[in-house]
Structures are given as structure tokens and as C-alpha cells.
Design a protein around this motif. Structure first.
Motif, short mmCIF file in Angstrom:
data_model
loop_
_atom_site.label_atom_id
_atom_site.label_comp_id
_atom_site.label_asym_id
_atom_site.label_seq_id
_atom_site.Cartn_x
_atom_site.Cartn_y
_atom_site.Cartn_z
N THR A 1 0.85 -1.18 0.00
CA THR A 1 0.00 0.00 0.00
C THR A 1 0.89 1.23 0.00
O THR A 1 1.64 1.48 0.96
N GLY A 2 0.86 1.98 -1.11
CA GLY A 2 1.61 3.23 -1.19
C GLY A 2 0.91 4.32 -0.40
O GLY A 2 -0.29 4.55 -0.58
N LEU A 3 1.64 4.99 0.50
CA LEU A 3 1.04 5.92 1.44
C LEU A 3 1.24 7.37 1.01
O LEU A 3 2.29 7.73 0.45
N ASP A 4 0.26 8.16 1.32
CA ASP A 4 0.35 9.61 1.12
C ASP A 4 0.99 10.20 2.38
O ASP A 4 0.31 10.78 3.24
N LEU A 5 2.30 10.02 2.48
CA LEU A 5 3.02 10.41 3.69
C LEU A 5 4.41 10.90 3.29
O LEU A 5 5.14 10.22 2.56
N ALA A 6 4.74 12.10 3.73
CA ALA A 6 6.04 12.67 3.38
C ALA A 6 7.15 11.93 4.11
O ALA A 6 6.96 11.41 5.21
N ALA A 7 8.33 11.89 3.49
CA ALA A 7 9.48 11.23 4.10
C ALA A 7 10.25 12.16 5.02
O ALA A 7 11.15 11.72 5.74
N ARG A 8 9.92 13.45 5.00
CA ARG A 8 10.57 14.42 5.88
C ARG A 8 9.67 15.64 6.02
O ARG A 8 8.71 15.82 5.27
N THR A 9 9.99 16.47 7.00
CA THR A 9 9.12 17.62 7.28
C THR A 9 9.42 18.80 6.38
O THR A 9 8.54 19.64 6.14
N GLY A 10 10.66 18.95 5.95
CA GLY A 10 11.05 20.12 5.17
C GLY A 10 11.39 21.34 5.99
O GLY A 10 11.73 22.39 5.45
N ARG A 11 11.34 21.23 7.33
CA ARG A 11 11.68 22.36 8.19
C ARG A 11 13.21 22.43 8.35
O ARG A 11 13.83 21.48 8.83
N THR A 12 13.79 23.53 7.94
CA THR A 12 15.25 23.65 7.93
C THR A 12 15.72 24.82 8.78
O THR A 12 14.94 25.72 9.12
N THR A 13 16.97 24.78 9.12
CA THR A 13 17.65 25.92 9.77
C THR A 13 18.85 26.29 8.92
O THR A 13 19.38 25.48 8.16
N ARG A 14 19.29 27.54 9.06
CA ARG A 14 20.36 28.07 8.22
C ARG A 14 21.70 27.94 8.94
O ARG A 14 21.82 28.24 10.12
N HIS A 15 22.71 27.46 8.20
CA HIS A 15 24.06 27.31 8.74
C HIS A 15 25.06 27.86 7.72
O HIS A 15 24.88 27.69 6.51
#
Length: 871
Positions: free
Chosen positions: A512-526
Motif C-alpha cells: 500500500t503506497g502511502l500519502d506520507l512525506a518522508a521528511r518535514t522540510g523544516r530547515t535551519t540556516r548554517h
């Protein structure tokens, strides 16, 4: 001389003395952190049924301190419960809390964040490190102390550190003395031991009074020199009034028998009870060439496979254990000696075989057959009778008893010889075990020896004989059993050699292929790429992204462990180089994305590659734009000891000096340009091509080692006024040197994705749709799937290519597999393509995170095989 430390546990020359009983002990490694809690009692019962009397148990620091200052001893981390179950099973425990354990475990159990602390030095008598160790011991030592044998628990010894003789600890006495002090300060009264990984007694113990040395032996099972080596260590510790404790060795019982007759009093093969590395816990380590990923299937062929199925060696374990029990204190108090000349064989055997002189009379002789062909061992006449020839099975080590007085068993006379294993004796008779034909010679007081040749027993069909002495009606009842019938009522396997055959379920055909992201995409700058540990990813993965601003070529230093790169969204082949520096062409690309997954931290200390060093950090490492490069292979001055070449030093190409002094150290030196045309100093990297093994490089007087596996050396701005390279002289050596001028790539968006964050995603609810297997994916694609599985314990075998799969169930990461990829490193430790779903964790669904990689073939998840397993 080592003395007893409390009323129930002590050490003497006879070995580990429990409740006053002297016995040689067999010890099985069994690790609670590699077996589900629900299976602990079963595994312990199986070990007890094998006849082994002890288990050695590592206690991994980073398994219990899951983040700085956050301790967890609950659930499957409840080591106290495991120790209590070991007690209930009648087993003693050698507890091994480190602080370093190796064990092919993530970082050798040292927490990943320790190297972030400025000035901290791992495994050294250094205040910062020792403060952390003290905090760990404050947690674990009281737990062990409360479960010592004299307090009704299972703990019979505590090992501090592990194989310290492999590591460059500067002040071993100070370091080990502090660990010993901390241990005793928490009320540990059982013996404290430290094991030498390569036989360096003082290197392992620091020479600290009160720490008893133990030794690890990992020989080639077919080596003819095992006995001579082990006897030397037995004699060494005997001179100190101590027993020979072998805390790790090979698993074959033929080899264990050779150690026994050579003087070992505790024999602990690693690893008799296998398991799995659940979660993000395997290590990367120095298993060869160099580097390798430890598989989640943690199995070196011991008598229990990872899911607890007994192997044929289980029967051999029970036989050897019965021999030790039958001979008891006489064996424990025995002394070892050479058996040279005691017998003749017609097959390859030990170069210097061993025998044990038993306390109270008699001897036990070890006769190895180092071939796969059956042979014969012949004993010259020694008791007034004829020469005796006995069968010598292939790939075995006979333990032949000679001249054993039988009165200790309530029997008359003397057992002059038995080629089968003595597994029992008492007033009712003599019990032997063998799979083949055997010879027994018995002698009554005042009588003559009686030689009897006995046929091979069959499973369930023992051979029985009544041997008449011919004097005063003396006779002996003898029974010879097949090895699988010895203790056949033990609960481990019902007397069978290998347990029940596996049951194959139909393989999965859909997911069953899920509608679920593999990551949040929330980043911080370095400004520059941080290590994974700096952003709190001690296990898991870290995502990096940056604009390239017209760069043509990047130099990446220290990226590890699994590095997935993409240029403008187009995936590149995965890099898994253990931190080795590499060049990355990026001309025309505007954006670089990288996902760096930690497989594990190094469990050893290997200088050949940066990420194999103990305490090395994970992440993308340092990324530089290459702004210039130049060949610096010429104009090196050549010098060497002994007045050659002369002064002034000749100028030659690197490695180009020719001389008859092959192999002697030769030094090439020159200065490197440190500034660009504008007079600005840059970071630079020196690449040495053609390195054979390693070379020593001095930069402005500071020594470095450069290896053929990573032939790069970073030079900070202003460094390189004098560079000296020392190599063994090889006429015709083809060494070249290239200097790269670097500028840092700055401005990075970073998303930290710890193991806990990934676990949270794996538990999330999501809608989905059915997809069929085999499943084709695009390189760089990453998707979640649910797999419906039948109930019970299951082995999951994955098929496909160019994909990595993480499998989750029961709120845990079962493990990860990486299928058929040229970029995949070597895997060691077991089957790298399977994972285990314990029955207690199986709710009918396994969640999969699948990532496709780029290679010659298209990524495909071909199928999932399902095999029913125990537990």
C-alpha cells in the motif's frame, strides 16, 4: 595470588569459583539489546539447556543514555530484568558495561555526542571524558551491584573496558585505576576483569592491582599452533596465581576443546547466541579492506541462530558441558602441559598438542584432526598392554582420558583409556558420548587391562556393554550415546540437531503506497555544513542544501556514512566512502542537495579512513569549491639516513630517487605555495597518488599519516612552508602530488531528522492505494509503504536492486537493507538482505521507507519473502 572476594564468588588458579564449587565454565555471549524482551527468558533457557553455566552480557552505554543526560532502563532496555531472568535460569553473568564495548555496536557504545565537547579525549585518563564515564557508572554499577551472586543475583564478575590493548591510551594505569576505583566505589565485590584483545596483559589492565586479566583468542580453527600459544598464556597467569580466562574466542567446539586442554578455566566463545541489531545501532568498522557495514542480522554461526533456532553445534555444546561437569574439580585444578610424543596420527594435527594433568590422577589429552578426512590416533603401550589405536573423526578434537582412577565415582579400578567423551560416571556405570566407533580400556585392581572396541551408536540407539574385569567378579556397565541424545530432554531443541524447518509463506505481491512525506522540510540556516551530531542527530539522517554560485568542482571531505547527492534535483550515485575525500564535478548546476544517513559510528579505531576513527562524527563533512589546482610532483629534495644521498640534497620528482637501498626510509621535502597571486592565503588540499599502504607526511613539523584509501591531506591557510614525505624506498615508485586551492561553500539549509523523528513518521496515520510488486522507482525517489503480513514471528527477505529499505513495526525500526548497488559497501555479520519481525511486534502491518538510488540499472523493489520463525 588472586583470592576469593566474597562468600559466594571468587577467583583461584582453578578458575571462577561459585559457592565454593570448582569447575571449568563455558560462557555464551547473549545480549539483551539484540533480542526482544519477550524472548529473553526463552533464550536464557536455551543457553542453560546447552550446559553452559555462564553468559557474558555487554551493557551498552549509548543504549541507555539515549540523549545527553536522558537515561532509559525501561522496556527492552530493562537490563535489570534480564539479569534477574538469567538468575532464574540458573546462569551466572559476566557483566561488561564498558564504558567501551566494541561488539560491532554503534560507536562501541560510546555516545555520539562526546566528541563535540572541546578537549574531550575518548578512553583516556582525561577529566572531561571521565566525568561522563562517572555519570554512566553512577547509573549502571548500582544496578549490577544489587544483582551480584552474594546478594542472590546472577552477576559473578564485572568487566571494565574492552580490548584496551588495541587502542592508543596514553596512560593506561591511570585510566584503568580510575575505572577500577569507580567500580569498587559502587559496591562491586565480585571479581573485576579486563580482556586483552591481542594478548597484551598490561595493555588491557594497565597493570592495576585488583583487575584480573582475561584474554581473547580468535585463531584460524585449522591452525596447528593454537595449543602452544594458549599454553604460554596459561603458564603466564599461573605464575601470577591466576586462572586463564578466555572471554572471547571462536565458536567451534573442536577449537574450544583445544583451549580446554591448553589450560583455559573459563571459555567464552563469541557469539553462541545470535541476534539482531534493531534500530539504528549497527556499527561501521574495520572488518578488512578497510571498512564495512555491520548487518542487522548479527550472526557469526553460533549454536543459536538469530531467531533462536538451535544449530547442530548445540549437541556438541551439551556433550562438552557434560564432560566438564563429570570431571568437575579434578579438571578445574588440572595443570596443562605439552602432549608431544603421547600419540601418533595419520592426518594433520597440532604442532604441539596439549594435555591436562588431572588433580587426583589421570590426564586428558586433546587430539585435533585438522582435516576433513577421518584418521587414526595410536597410543604407544604405556600400561603394560599393547599399542592402542583409536578412530579420529574428521574436523574434530578428541578428548582422550588416560589413567583415570574411578574410585572418585564409586567405581572400582582405573579407566586406562577412553576415546569417547566421558559424560557421566557413578556407581551404576560409565556413560560415554560419540558419533563414531570408540575404544575403552579398563583395569581392575590387581588385574590386567581389558580393551573393548565399541560400535558407533545411533540417534536414539545407544550401545551398551558389560565389561568383565576377570578379577573377583569386577565388571563395569558402559553405555555409549550419540551426542544428540546427551541431555536430550533439554528444552532447547528436544534433542534434535537443528530445530524445526522454516515455513515459507507466499511472498508479498502488493504493497500500500502511502500519502506520507518522508521528511518535514523544516530547515535551519548554517554558514557551513554542521555535523549530524551538532544538530542532534546521533542516529538517523541529516539533509543539506546549498546554492553553488557558479562552482565547477567541489571537494568533499569527511562525508559519512551514506551520502545521497542530487544536482538540480537529479540524483547522483550514492557515496559510501567512510569519510574519504572525493571530487564532485558540478559545472552548470545551480543547487546541491544531500541526504546523509548514519549507518553507525565506528566501533574500532582505524586510521585508514576518517569515518573509521573511534569518535569520528557523521554528516556531510566539509565542502569546498576548487578554485585552482597545480601539479607539485617535481622539485622535491631527497634525504635519508646514513649519508645518502649526499649534500646538497638532490632535486627529484616525488618517489623518483633511484638506489640499491630498497625498503629504507627516504624523505622527499619541499615548500608549497601558500598564497594566491593576490597574496591571499587559502585552504588547500594535497592529493598523493600512488601511495602504497601509507606514508608519513610532516607539514611544518606536524606529523600526519596518509593512506592509499584516502590519499588526501588538508592544509589550513598558511600551512605548507615545509612538507616532508617519508616512504620506504621503491625503485620506480610512481608517486605524484597535486595541490588544490579551496574556498568554503557557505550558506546551507539543514534539516535534522533524528531516529526519533523518523520513528514518529513511521507511526503516522496515512491514506494509501495498492501498488503491485515488482515496483519500479525513479533514482532519488523516496516513498512510504505498508505491507500486510501474516501473524507470528517472520523473517523478511528483500529482493531488488538500487533501493534501500527501512522496515518498521511495533513502534520500532526493525532494521535496514541495501539491495544490489555498486555503491554499497561490504556487509559483515550475517545475512544483509533479511530482517526479523518478532511475533510480539507483529500487528499485521510492516511499514517500509524505500529510497531509490542511481546506478547502471533502474531501481526496483522486486519482492518480499516471508518465512515463519520462532518467536
Amino acid at each position: 595470588m588472586t583470592t576469593q572476594t566474597d562468600t559466594t564468588v571468587g577467583l583461584s588458579p582453578s578458575g571462577l569459583v561459585l559457592d565454593g564449587a570448582e569447575q571449568v565454565h563455558l560462557c555464551a555471549s547473549l545480549f539483551y539489546f539484540r533480542v526482544p524482551r519477550e524472548a529473553w527468558a526463552d533464550r536464557l533457557a536455551q543457553v542453560a539447556a546447552s550446559g553452559y553455566t555462564l553468559v557474558d552480557v555487554y551493557v551498552p552505554w549509548n543504549f541507555h543514555e539515549t540523549a545527553p543526560g536522558r537515561w532509559d532502563f525501561a522496556g527492552r532496555r530493562d537490563v535489570g530484568e534480564f539479569l534477574d531472568l538469567a538468575r532464574d535460569a540458573g546462569l551466572g553473568v559476566v557483566a561488561r558495561p564498558g564504558p567501551y564495548i566494541c561488539s560491532e555496536w554503534d560507536g562501541g557504545a560510546l555516545p555520539a555526542w562526546l566528541p563535540l565537547e572541546d578537549g574531550l579525549a575518548l578512553r583516556q585518563a582525561e577529566p572531561r571524558y571521565l566525568r561522563h564515564v562517572e555519570a554512566w557508572f553512577d547509573q549502571v554499577m548500582p544496578l549490577l551491584a544489587a544483582r551480584q551472586r552474594d546478594r542472590g543475583g546472577a552477576v559473578v564478575a564485572v568487566q571494565v573496558e574492552n580490548e584496551l590493548d588495541f587502542f592508543g591510551t596514553a596512560d593506561r594505569p591511570a585510566y584503568m585505576a580510575r575505572l577500577h576505583e569507580l567500580t569498587l566505589g559502587h559496591g562491586i565485590t565480585v571479581p573485576v576483569v579486563a580482556c586483552a584483545g591481542q594478548g597484551d596483559l598490561a595493555g588491557a589492565t594497565g597493570g592495576v592491582d585488583g583487575i584480573t586479566p582475561a584474554f581473547n583468542f580468535y585463531p584460524d580453527d585449522l591452525s596447528p599452533y593454537i595449543e602452544a600459544e594458549v599454553r604460554q598464556y596459561a603458564d603466564l597467569v599461573a605464575g601470577r596465581g591466576e586462572p586463564l580466562l578466555v572471554m572471547e574466542t571462536n565458536r567451534r567446539h573442536a577449537t574450544l576443546r583445544r583451549l580446554l586442554v591448553s589450560g583455559a578455566k573459563v571459555i567464552a566463545p563469541y557469539l553462541q547466541a545470535s541476534g539482531f541489531d534493531f534500530g539504528y545501532t549497527p556499527s561501521v568498522g574495520n572488518w578488512g579492506d578497510p571498512g564495512g557495514f555491520m548487518s542487522h542480522d548479527y550472526d557469526f554461526g553460533g549454536y543459536l541462530d538469530p531467531v533462536g533456532v538451535p544449530r547442530p553445534e548445540m549437541a556438541e555444546a551439551r556433550v562438552l558441558a557434560r564432560v566438564l561437569r563429570t570431571l568437575g574439580p579434578a579438571l578445574a585444578r588440572s595443570t596443562t602441559a605439552s602432549a608431544d610424543g603421547a600419540f601418533r596420527v595419520d592426518v594433520a594435527t597440532s604442532a604441539s598438542p596439549s594435555r591436562l594433568v588431572l588433580d587426583g590422577g589421570g590426564e586428558l589429552i586433546g587430539i585435533p584432526n585438522l582435516t576433513d578426512d577421518a584418521g587414526t590416533a595410536a597410543f604407544p603401550a604405556w600400561f603394560g598392554g599393547p599399542e592402542v589405536a583409536v578412530p579420529l573423526p574428521a574436523a574434530s578434537c578428541l578428548l582422550v582420558l588416560r589413567d583415570l582412577p574411578l574410585d572418585r565415582f564409586g567405581l572400582p579400578g582405573t579407566l586406562r583409556l577412553a576415546s569417547a567423551d566421558l559424560v557421566g560416571a557413578g556407581p551404576d556405570g560409565i556413560e560415554l558420548a560419540t558419533a563414531g566407533a570408540s575404544v575403552v580400556v579398563l583395569e581392575a585392581p590387581g588385574g590386567r587391562p581389558v580393551l573393548v572396541e565399541l560400535e558407533a551408536p545411533g540417534p536414539g540407539a545407544p550401545v551398551r556393554a558389560r565389561i568383565e574385569a576377570g578379577v573377583d567378579g569386577v565388571a563395569w556397565a558402559v553405555v555409549v550415546r550419540h551426542p544428540i541424545d546427551v541431555d536430550a530432554d533439554a528444552p532447547s531443541d528436544g534433542g534434535t540437531a537443528g530445530g524445526d524447518p522454516p515455513v515459507e509463506h507466499p511472498p508479498l505481491t502488493t504493497l500500500t503506497g502511502l500519502d506520507l512525506a518522508a521528511r518535514t522540510g523544516r530547515t535551519t540556516r548554517h554558514e557551513v555544513p554542521p555535523s549530524s551530531e551538532e544538530v542532534g542527530v546521533h542516529r538517523g539522517r541529516t539533509h543539506y542544501s546549498t546554492d553553488l554560485d557558479g562552482a565547477d568542482e567541489l571537494l568533499v571531505e569527511g562525508a559519512s556514512d551514506i551520502v545521497d547527492l542530487a544536482l538540480d534535483g537529479v540524483a547522483l550515485p550514492t557515496v559510501a566512502g567512510f569519510g574519504a575525500t572525493f571530487l564532485l564535478p558540478v559545472a552548470g548546476a545551480g543547487r546541491l542537495d544531500a541526504t546523509v544517513e548514519t549507518w553507525g559510528h565506528a566501533n574500532f579505531d582505524d586510521v585508514r579512513l576518517p569515518a573509521l576513527r573511534l569518535g569520528s562524527l557523521r554528516g556531510l563533512g566539509r565542502v569546498w569549491s576548487v578554485v585552482g589546482r597545480s601539479d607539485v610532483s617535481a622539485l622535491w629534495r631527497v634525504t635519508a639516513a646514513g649519508g645518502w644521498p649526499g649534500e646538497p640534497a638532490p632535486l627529484r620528482t616525488l618517489g623518483g630517487w633511484s638506489s640499491t637501498r630498497v625498503g629504507e626510509p627516504t624523505t622527499y621535502s619541499r615548500g608549497l605555495a601558500m598564497d594566491d597571486d593576490a597574496g591571499e592565503a587559502h585552504h588547500q588540499a594535497l592529493r598523493l597518488a600512488g601511495v602504497a599502504g601509507s606514508v608519513q607526511v610532516s607539514v611544518d613539523g606536524v606529523a600526519h599519516t596518509v593512506t592509499e584509501d584516502d590519499p588526501w591531506l588538508h592544509l589550513a591557510p598558511g600551512a605548507g612552508r615545509t612538507v616532508a614525505i617519508t616512504v620506504p624506498h621503491r625503485p620506480g615508485a610512481d608517486l605524484t602530488a597535486e595541490l588544490f586551492r579551496l574556498e568554503p561553500v557557505s550558506g546551507w539549509d539543514v534539516e535534522a531528522q533524528s531516529d526519533e523523528a523518523i520513528l514518529d513518521l513511521s507511526r503516522a496515520d496515512a491514506a494509501g492505494e495498492t501498488v503491485a510488486l515488482p515496483l519500479e522507482l525513479a533514482p532519488g525517489e523516496e516513498r512510504w509503504f505498508d505491507a500486510a503480513v501474516p501473524p507470528g514471528g517472520l523473517s523478511l527477505g528483500f529482493e531488488g536492486a538500487q533501493v534501500r529499505v527501512s522496515a518498521f513495526a511495533g513502534g520500532e525500526l526493525l532494521g535496514r537493507v541495501w539491495l544490489d548497488d555498486p555503491a554499497r559497501p561490504r556487509f559483515t555479520g550475517g545475512d544483509a538482505g533479511r530482517l526479523w519481525l518478532p511475533a510480539a511486534w507483529n500487528d499485521g502491518t510492516v511499514r517500509l521507507l524505500v529510497r531509490a538510488t542511481r546506478g547502471a540499472e533502474g531501481p526496483v523493489l522486486g519482492g518480499v519473502r516471508l518465512t515463519a520463525t520462532r518467536g
